[in-house]
Write an enzyme that holds these catalytic residues in place. Structure first.
Site, PDB file in Angstrom:
ATOM      1  N   TYR A   1      32.356  32.864  -4.522  1.00 51.44           N
ATOM      2  CA  TYR A   1      32.548  31.419  -4.448  1.00 51.44           C
ATOM      3  C   TYR A   1      33.896  31.158  -3.802  1.00 51.44           C
ATOM      4  CZ  TYR A   1      33.648  26.629  -5.404  1.00 51.44           C
ATOM      5  OH  TYR A   1      34.026  25.320  -5.244  1.00 51.44           O
TER       6      TYR A   1
ATOM      7  N   GLY B   1      -7.825  -4.941  12.411  1.00 53.96           N
ATOM      8  CA  GLY B   1      -8.575  -6.074  12.925  1.00 53.96           C
ATOM      9  C   GLY B   1      -9.441  -5.608  14.098  1.00 53.96           C
TER      10      GLY B   1
ATOM     11  N   ARG C   1       0.809  -1.223   0.000  1.00 52.98           N
ATOM     12  CA  ARG C   1       0.000   0.000   0.000  1.00 52.98           C
ATOM     13  C   ARG C   1       0.845   1.277   0.000  1.00 52.98           C
ATOM     14  NH1 ARG C   1      -3.601  -2.101   4.975  1.00 52.98           N
ATOM     15  NH2 ARG C   1      -1.732  -3.391   5.219  1.00 52.98           N
TER      16      ARG C   1
ATOM     17  N   TYR D   1      39.503  24.935 -10.084  1.00 52.07           N
ATOM     18  CA  TYR D   1      39.459  23.745 -10.925  1.00 52.07           C
ATOM     19  C   TYR D   1      39.969  24.088 -12.309  1.00 52.07           C
ATOM     20  CZ  TYR D   1      37.395  19.497 -12.948  1.00 52.07           C
ATOM     21  OH  TYR D   1      37.189  18.298 -13.572  1.00 52.07           O
TER      22      TYR D   1
ATOM     23  N   GLY E   1       1.994 -14.317   5.920  1.00 58.85           N
ATOM     24  CA  GLY E   1       1.128 -13.723   6.934  1.00 58.85           C
ATOM     25  C   GLY E   1       1.835 -13.554   8.280  1.00 58.85           C
TER      26      GLY E   1
END
Ligand code: UD1
Ligand code: CA
Length: 463
Positions: A365, A140, A15, A386, A77
């Site tokens: 940055y 239940g 579900r 970089y 079950g």
């Protein structure tokens, strides 16, 4: 008498409409089964096992020390899952067996202790936890006779219309006498709407044999099981409320607790102030008097006392005492802001060590950089870390003044007290106390505007 605990967690959770095993869904940063294991931990049981599906490697790998697992090969079950746990326990006879689902994260140790104590006080075949729900659908139903004695449990899908009207439901949390449970499990069948062995069917078995069955009532919230995304959201909201109440009780101020999201392992101190839209996640720690929000997201952060953070995203970063962060800042992993330093508006940092009282106030940055004490980084400065192949470091020493819009082409070092001119692309080290400027000289072309206007006018006349 000994106590053994079986947490049933092998169900598919269809579900939920998710590929993740149901009990692995997180509530306030912790898996549902993790919450149940924690609640059980306070009972001092002799043995705790989690019944899992074969594929649940991640679940098994994440179990804390002292908690075992066993595998239910096929999900036949809850009755079958309980049998798998009993087989795993081995020499369990004579012990009490607490069986509970792995999908009830709000359950608390105190309630379980009350159930176990009620069971131990007169040792029936079963003591079950029930609750009354305004909307019992899906659960239940507990059936009782004219005298109010429990006679059985009927699952929602097997219920008659009268049974559906019963508002007392089975929480799925039970303490059994181990020997009686083993006996009764051998006798239940799959002759029901879901074609499964129902653990609750042992209740009617006990009653038929004249064995005593007791019920203890609990509050609705604690035993709420999660079967759908909607219920996951509801339970998460309840957990959030519980966590926030706890922190407010310890002196944390919240402008609106409904809009503050704190995960289970976060640590706060008294006097912390949290505004709406704050998410504190992972191992985040916040020291006294820090103020966070509105709208900040902090994962595995360490926030010093009196720091002030707003509209920021902080991941695996440390913010020193009295530092200022935001608005609109991203602090990425490895960043350490020194005491009373500043990461101002529209600043991104990654692996940046910023010294005490150093300021990066606007639009910058700062990546793979080490800044000393009392330096100032001008608006628009970028560490060009970089080169397309490797990352390189930038070092900015104490008291340096980096001019606005400086490109720091790493590896590069700016000396102590040195300056860079605005708009410079700095690719060579700058000595202590020097000024480095890198830009072409300004040219001036007189009368340009008038000549341009004249040209425009002529063009217009021609057409
Ligand atoms: C179950 C009870 C119901 C009770 C409700 C409370 C049964 C048949 N029904 O219904 O009476 O009101 O809990 O929340 O027990 N599981 C396994 N193996 C299986 C099947 C399930 O380990 O083969 C586990 C699930 O992972 C889950 C727990 O058992 O943690 C309960 O299963 P679930 O399918 O959620 O039962 P419910 O329909 O909620
Ligand atoms: Ca359930």
């Amino acid at each position: 008498m000994g106590l053994r605990v079986a947490i049933l967690a092998a169900g598919q959770g269809t579900r939920m409409k998710s590929s993740l095993p149901k009990v692995m869904h997180r509530v306030a940063g912790r898996t549902m089964v993790g919450w149940v294991i924690e609640a059980v931990g306070g009972l001092g049981a002799d043995q705790v096992t989690v019944v899992t599906a074969p594929a649940a490697d991640e679940l098994r790998a994440g179990l804390p020390a002292g908690v075992t697992s066993c595998v239910q090969e096929e999900q036949l079950g809850t009755g079958h899952a309980a049998q798998v746990a009993l087989d795993h326990f081995g020499s369990w006879k004579g012990d009490a067996v607490l069986v509970l689902p792995g999908d009830t994260p709000l359950l608390q140790t105190e309630t379980l202790r009350r159930l176990v104590e009620a069971h131990n006080s007169d040792s029936p075949a079963l003591t079950m936890l029930t609750t009354r729900l305004a909307d019992p659908s899906g659960y239940g139903r507990v059936l009782r006779d004219g005298e109010g004695a429990v006679t059985g449990i009927v699952e929602h899908s097997d219920s008659t219309p009268e049974q559906l009207a019963v508002d007392e439901v089975n929480s799925g949390i039970y303490v059994f006498d181990g020997a009686h449970l083993a006996d009764a499990l051998g006798r239940i069948d799959r002759d029901n709407a879901q074609g499964e062995y129902y653990l609750p069917d042992v209740v009617a078995q006990f009653v038929a044999e004249g064995l005593p069955v007791r019920a203890v009532e609990a509050g609705e919230e604690e035993v709420s099981g999660v079967n759908s995304q909607q219920q996951l959201a509801e339970v998460s909201r309840a957990m959030r409320r519980r966590i926030n109440e706890e922190w407010m009780g310890r002196g944390v101020w919240m402008a609106d607790p409904d809009q503050v999201f704190i995960e289970a392992d976060v640590q706060l101190s008294a006097g912390v102030r949290l505004y709406p839209g704050v998410h504190l996640e992972g191992t985040t720690e916040v020291a006294e008097g820090a103020q966070i929000g509105p709208d900040s997201y902090i994962v595995d952060g360490k926030i010093g006392s009196g720091a002030h953070i707003w509209y920021a995203v902080v991941r695996q970063a440390e913010i020193g005492e009295g530092a200022e962060v935001g608005p609109y800042v991203s602090l990425r992993p490895g960043t350490v802001l020194g005491a009373r330093s500043k990461a101002g508006t529209f600043v991104e940092m990654k692996n940046a060590i910023i010294g005490e009282k150093s300021k990066v106030p606007h639009l910058a940055y700062m990546g793979d950089v080490e800044v000393g004490v009392g330096a100032n980084i001008g608006a628009g400065t970028i560490t060009v870390n970089y080169d397309g192949f490797e990352k390189h470091r930038t070092i900015i020493k104490d008291g340096a003044r980096v001019g606005s819009d400086t490109m720091l082409i790493a590896p590069v070092t700016i000396g102590e007290g040195a300056y860079t001119g605005a708009g410079s692309a700095i690719s060579r080290d700058v000595s202590d106390g020097a000024l480095a400027v890198e830009r072409s000289e300004q040219k001036e072309i007189p009368g340009y505007a008038a000549r341009r206007e004249e040209k425009r006018r002529r063009k217009q006349e021609e057409s």
